[in-house]
Design a protein around this motif. Structure first.
Motif, mmCIF file in Angstrom:
data_model
loop_
_atom_site.group_PDB
_atom_site.id
_atom_site.type_symbol
_atom_site.label_atom_id
_atom_site.label_comp_id
_atom_site.label_asym_id
_atom_site.label_seq_id
_atom_site.Cartn_x
_atom_site.Cartn_y
_atom_site.Cartn_z
ATOM 1 N N ALA A 116 0.805 -1.216 0.000
ATOM 2 C CA ALA A 116 0.000 0.000 0.000
ATOM 3 C C ALA A 116 0.837 1.264 0.000
ATOM 4 C CB ALA A 116 -0.926 0.006 1.220
ATOM 5 N N THR A 117 2.129 1.140 0.324
ATOM 6 C CA THR A 117 2.990 2.324 0.422
ATOM 7 C C THR A 117 4.179 2.183 -0.504
ATOM 8 O OG1 THR A 117 2.366 2.609 2.746
ATOM 9 C CG2 THR A 117 4.312 3.788 1.977
ATOM 10 N N LEU A 128 15.703 2.826 10.696
ATOM 11 C CA LEU A 128 14.605 3.562 10.054
ATOM 12 C C LEU A 128 13.284 2.822 10.288
ATOM 13 C CD1 LEU A 128 15.956 4.697 6.554
ATOM 14 C CD2 LEU A 128 15.264 6.161 8.469
ATOM 15 N N ARG A 129 12.232 3.567 10.544
ATOM 16 C CA ARG A 129 10.906 2.960 10.725
ATOM 17 C C ARG A 129 9.913 3.624 9.771
ATOM 18 N NH1 ARG A 129 7.774 0.434 14.808
ATOM 19 N NH2 ARG A 129 9.431 0.597 16.365
ATOM 20 N N GLY A 130 9.016 2.813 9.245
ATOM 21 C CA GLY A 130 7.980 3.380 8.388
ATOM 22 C C GLY A 130 7.228 2.313 7.617
ATOM 23 N N ARG A 131 6.161 2.746 6.984
ATOM 24 C CA ARG A 131 5.349 1.815 6.208
ATOM 25 C C ARG A 131 6.065 1.364 4.942
ATOM 26 N NH1 ARG A 131 -0.163 4.965 5.611
ATOM 27 N NH2 ARG A 131 1.342 6.637 5.271
ATOM 28 N N LYS A 163 1.785 12.420 16.470
ATOM 29 C CA LYS A 163 0.972 11.440 15.759
ATOM 30 C C LYS A 163 1.753 10.143 15.617
ATOM 31 C CE LYS A 163 -1.646 14.856 13.115
ATOM 32 N NZ LYS A 163 -2.020 15.326 11.759
ATOM 33 N N PRO A 164 1.047 9.012 15.546
ATOM 34 C CA PRO A 164 1.750 7.732 15.429
ATOM 35 C C PRO A 164 2.432 7.580 14.083
ATOM 36 C CG PRO A 164 -0.611 7.425 15.192
ATOM 37 C CD PRO A 164 -0.408 8.844 15.600
ATOM 38 N N LEU A 165 3.611 7.003 14.087
ATOM 39 C CA LEU A 165 4.342 6.690 12.869
ATOM 40 C C LEU A 165 4.408 5.169 12.756
ATOM 41 C CD1 LEU A 165 6.077 7.704 10.481
ATOM 42 C CD2 LEU A 165 8.064 7.532 11.984
ATOM 43 N N PRO A 166 3.447 4.542 12.052
ATOM 44 C CA PRO A 166 3.399 3.080 11.999
ATOM 45 C C PRO A 166 4.463 2.528 11.076
ATOM 46 C CG PRO A 166 1.714 3.997 10.598
ATOM 47 C CD PRO A 166 2.382 5.168 11.263
ATOM 48 N N GLY A 167 4.692 1.229 11.180
ATOM 49 C CA GLY A 167 5.601 0.561 10.266
ATOM 50 C C GLY A 167 6.675 -0.230 10.979
ATOM 51 N N ASP A 168 7.395 -1.015 10.190
ATOM 52 C CA ASP A 168 8.484 -1.844 10.708
ATOM 53 C C ASP A 168 9.779 -1.046 10.799
ATOM 54 O OD1 ASP A 168 7.915 -5.052 10.764
ATOM 55 O OD2 ASP A 168 6.537 -3.990 9.433
ATOM 56 N N VAL A 169 10.736 -1.627 11.525
ATOM 57 C CA VAL A 169 12.074 -1.046 11.647
ATOM 58 C C VAL A 169 13.012 -1.753 10.672
ATOM 59 C CG1 VAL A 169 14.058 -0.746 13.180
ATOM 60 C CG2 VAL A 169 11.739 -0.343 14.035
#
Length: 370
Positions: A116-117, A128-131, A163-169
């Motif tokens: 989706a991203t 680094l973390r993120g979708r 705000k939440p920053l979703p995603g894996d590291v």
């Protein structure tokens, strides 16, 4: 109260008498003519029998058939990103699969990831973390690479916005898996991914048409994509789409009068100007056949789709002609002897109407129109 008023009964009796008088007069004139010719007089006509029907227990459904087009659905453009020149392009109709090259830039393949991203920055720095990291992790795992323990999509809070920053590291294990995949794919095994080095799509697709030419900049419209499987696209008036829901089972009538099952998979959210019904706004509804083999031999075709927009199970029903409209409002059913039973109506479908009320039972004989 259900039933005739006194005036209604009087009016009906007067009307009936007038009809009878005309019949008698006509019959008398005929008898005189026969007598003058010496022929025997025919017997007097009896009372005309009334037409009757029975109250039945059944299922009622409101169906609507609409024209549609079988194909791969609307084409959507795919833009490339990053620097470089296009050096290889797919053929129309080619399948778009996870991990497989879709086109080539500077003689390097641009593989496909599903997610989706899209990649919007260079990935390679541990921590680094993120979708976008989640997109890489999901695809490498799906392709069979060991990515190690995942941080999961747990959210952290950015100090600036709260705000939440979703995603894996992006971990060392994920970076090692990325290097192995790059080596297997023919990419430089750097353990980093930059914008434009993979094409991120929502899911499996098919190449519709090729718009770019060899030597064009990579950052432009390159190809168009369609769905990977055949679907039926049905334009529905915006005012009528409310009765259709996602997941609804439908029947699709193919050109050879073959009926196959299908399911509503997408209901458009934007109305467009229609080309029929006076240009009424229309919404695109996508129906997916239950078995792709049923439409394997058809590239495209005009079809009919039957929607069951409403259903009533195990109800009492009579033909619509059995309803008697009352002057004071409402409806009644008339028994052969003339008695009226108040009837509450429900759903109308296929010439039948749902009825209920005291005395209305399955098998009850009632008067109906011819």
């Amino acid at each position: 109260m259900a039933g005739d008023t006194g005036n209604d009964r009087s009016w009906r009796r007067v009307a009936a008498g007038a009809v009878a008088l005309v019949a008698v007069a006509a019959g008398g004139a005929g008898a005189v003519a026969l007598a003058a010719r010496g022929e025997p007089e025919p017997p007097a006509p009896g009372r005309a029998p009334v037409e009757t029907t029975s109250v039945e227990r059944t299922d009622l459904s409101d169906t609507r058939s609409l024209p549609g087009t079988l194909g791969f659905g609307a084409e959507r453009p795919l833009r490339g990103a990053g620097e470089g020149l296009v050096t290889g392009l797919p053929k129309p109709g080619a399948a778009v699969l996870r991990g497989r090259p879709l086109y080539w830039v500077d003689d390097r393949p641009v593989p496909v990831f599903f997610g989706a991203t899209p990649l919007f920055r260079e990935l390679g720095k541990i921590g680094l973390r993120g979708r976008d990291v989640t997109t890489v992790a999901d695809n490498l795992a799906a392709l069979g690479y060991a990515i190690g323990a995942r941080s999961g999509p747990a959210a952290v809070t950015t100090p600036s916005r709260g705000k939440p920053l979703p995603g894996d590291v992006f971990t060392a294990s994920l970076r090692a898996a990325l290097k192995r995949w790059q080596l297997d794919t023919g990419l430089p095994a750097t353990g980093t991914l930059d914008v434009g080095q993979v094409a991120v799509l929502p899911g499996p697709a098919r190449v519709g048409s090729v718009q770019a030419r060899l030597g064009d900049p990579a950052a432009g419209e390159l190809i168009t994509l369609t769905r990977a499987v055949k679907v039926v696209t049905v334009p529905v008036n915006a005012a009528d789409v409310g009765g259709i829901r996602r997941g609804m089972r439908v029947a699709v009538l193919l050109p050879a009068d073959q009926e196959i099952p299908g399911k509503v998979t997408v209901i458009g959210t934007a109305a467009t100007d229609g080309t029929s019904d006076g240009g009424a706004p229309q919404v695109s509804v996508t129906v997916t056949p239950a078995r792709s083999a049923d439409v394997k031999t058809l590239d495209s075709a005009r079809v009919e789709v039957r929607f069951t927009v409403r259903a009533r199970r195990d109800v009492l029903a009579v033909p619509v002609g059995a309803l008697l409209a009352l002057r004071e409002g409402g409806y009644a059913l008339q028994l052969p002897g003339g008695k009226l039973l108040a009837a509450k109506t429900g759903m109308f479908a296929r010439g039948l109407v749902e009825v209920s009320g005291p005395g209305i039972t399955p098998g009850l004989t009632v008067v109906t129109s011819s």
